[in-house]
Scaffold this active site. Structure first.
Site, PDB file in Angstrom:
ATOM      1  N   ALA A 203     -25.146 -67.637 -36.237  1.00  0.00           N
ATOM      2  CA  ALA A 203     -24.553 -68.380 -35.117  1.00  0.00           C
ATOM      3  C   ALA A 203     -24.462 -69.870 -35.424  1.00  0.00           C
ATOM      4  O   ALA A 203     -23.511 -70.538 -34.999  1.00  0.00           O
ATOM      5  CB  ALA A 203     -25.362 -68.139 -33.840  1.00  0.00           C
TER       6      ALA A 203
ATOM      7  N   GLU B  15     -23.665 -71.323 -38.092  1.00  0.00           N
ATOM      8  CA  GLU B  15     -22.502 -71.611 -38.925  1.00  0.00           C
ATOM      9  C   GLU B  15     -21.176 -71.429 -38.177  1.00  0.00           C
ATOM     10  O   GLU B  15     -20.118 -71.831 -38.667  1.00  0.00           O
ATOM     11  CB  GLU B  15     -22.508 -70.736 -40.176  1.00  0.00           C
ATOM     12  CG  GLU B  15     -23.604 -71.060 -41.169  1.00  0.00           C
ATOM     13  CD  GLU B  15     -24.980 -70.557 -40.776  1.00  0.00           C
ATOM     14  OE1 GLU B  15     -25.979 -71.160 -41.218  1.00  0.00           O
ATOM     15  OE2 GLU B  15     -25.083 -69.553 -40.031  1.00  0.00           O
TER      16      GLU B  15
ATOM     17  N   ARG C 168     -26.892 -57.010 -23.102  1.00  0.00           N
ATOM     18  CA  ARG C 168     -25.745 -57.918 -22.994  1.00  0.00           C
ATOM     19  C   ARG C 168     -24.675 -57.664 -24.048  1.00  0.00           C
ATOM     20  O   ARG C 168     -23.614 -58.262 -24.010  1.00  0.00           O
ATOM     21  CB  ARG C 168     -26.234 -59.363 -23.052  1.00  0.00           C
ATOM     22  CG  ARG C 168     -27.139 -59.674 -21.850  1.00  0.00           C
ATOM     23  CD  ARG C 168     -27.608 -61.087 -21.815  1.00  0.00           C
ATOM     24  NE  ARG C 168     -26.484 -61.976 -21.618  1.00  0.00           N
ATOM     25  CZ  ARG C 168     -26.454 -63.231 -22.029  1.00  0.00           C
ATOM     26  NH1 ARG C 168     -27.477 -63.736 -22.676  1.00  0.00           N
ATOM     27  NH2 ARG C 168     -25.408 -63.981 -21.806  1.00  0.00           N
TER      28      ARG C 168
ATOM     29  N   VAL D  59     -28.543 -64.391 -30.694  1.00  0.00           N
ATOM     30  CA  VAL D  59     -29.749 -65.109 -31.091  1.00  0.00           C
ATOM     31  C   VAL D  59     -30.873 -64.650 -30.172  1.00  0.00           C
ATOM     32  O   VAL D  59     -30.798 -64.821 -28.954  1.00  0.00           O
ATOM     33  CB  VAL D  59     -29.550 -66.638 -30.992  1.00  0.00           C
ATOM     34  CG1 VAL D  59     -30.810 -67.369 -31.443  1.00  0.00           C
ATOM     35  CG2 VAL D  59     -28.343 -67.078 -31.813  1.00  0.00           C
TER      36      VAL D  59
ATOM     37  N   HIS E  57     -37.242 -71.764 -32.473  1.00  0.00           N
ATOM     38  CA  HIS E  57     -36.041 -71.827 -33.300  1.00  0.00           C
ATOM     39  C   HIS E  57     -34.790 -71.330 -32.559  1.00  0.00           C
ATOM     40  O   HIS E  57     -33.736 -71.961 -32.634  1.00  0.00           O
ATOM     41  CB  HIS E  57     -36.261 -71.009 -34.577  1.00  0.00           C
ATOM     42  CG  HIS E  57     -35.135 -71.062 -35.550  1.00  0.00           C
ATOM     43  ND1 HIS E  57     -34.823 -72.194 -36.263  1.00  0.00           N
ATOM     44  CD2 HIS E  57     -34.231 -70.121 -35.921  1.00  0.00           C
ATOM     45  CE1 HIS E  57     -33.781 -71.948 -37.036  1.00  0.00           C
ATOM     46  NE2 HIS E  57     -33.400 -70.695 -36.845  1.00  0.00           N
TER      47      HIS E  57
END
Length: 155
Positions: free
Chosen positions: A58, A60, A129, A83, A90
């Site tokens: 994510a 990048e 999700r 993520v 992080h």
């Protein structure tokens, strides 16, 4: 008082869409991609008008989104990723940096950029999700991209 109201419809026909997707957590992101493409096609997009670019993670995604949006070859861009929070902060840092960068790209290029990166506290939330009982964030991000592409066309 009379005013002019602008509102984008949900017709994808005639628009070109760019999707940038994270390879990290691909067992989740592949579901997001499937939902996004399904949404675009069901709303009239031709599959040849959809370009998908895979990035390592994510973090990048904004660089690829920026390059594609700057080309002016797309009506809207969608960034997809997943993520999941671990034992360190992080994930929160990644999510906030990506969201901020994607918003900045939209403002700088004038191309709608939809943040479809799932930010979840745990794997169960992420799975929900990415296509189960909580819907598919890829679908809803693509739907927002369609609406914004049409709204921008009116402006």
């Amino acid at each position: 008082m009379k005013y002019k109201e602008l509102s984008g419809d949900l017709t994808a026909k005639g628009h070109k869409f760019g999707i940038v997707i994270s390879r990290f957590n691909d067992f989740l992101t592949k579901q997001l991609l499937q939902g996004a493409v399904d949404c675009l096609v069901r709303h009239g997009a031709d599959e040849v008008d959809i370009t998908v670019a895979w990035v390592p993670g994510a973090y990048e995604a904004p660089l690829a989104v920026s390059k594609m949006a700057a080309s002016k070859g797309y009506s809207a861009m969608v960034a997809l990723g997943a993520v999941v929070q671990g034992a360190t902060p992080h994930a929160g840092l990644i999510n906030s940096q990506v969201a901020r960068a994607l918003a900045q790209i939209a403002l700088e290029t004038g191309v709608p950029v939809i943040d479809g990166v799932v930010a979840a506290d745990n794997l169960e939330q992420a799975i929900e999700r990415c296509g189960t009982k909580s819907g598919n964030r890829g679908w809803s991000a693509a739907q927002a991209a369609i609406e914004m592409a049409n709204l921008m066309k009116q402006m």
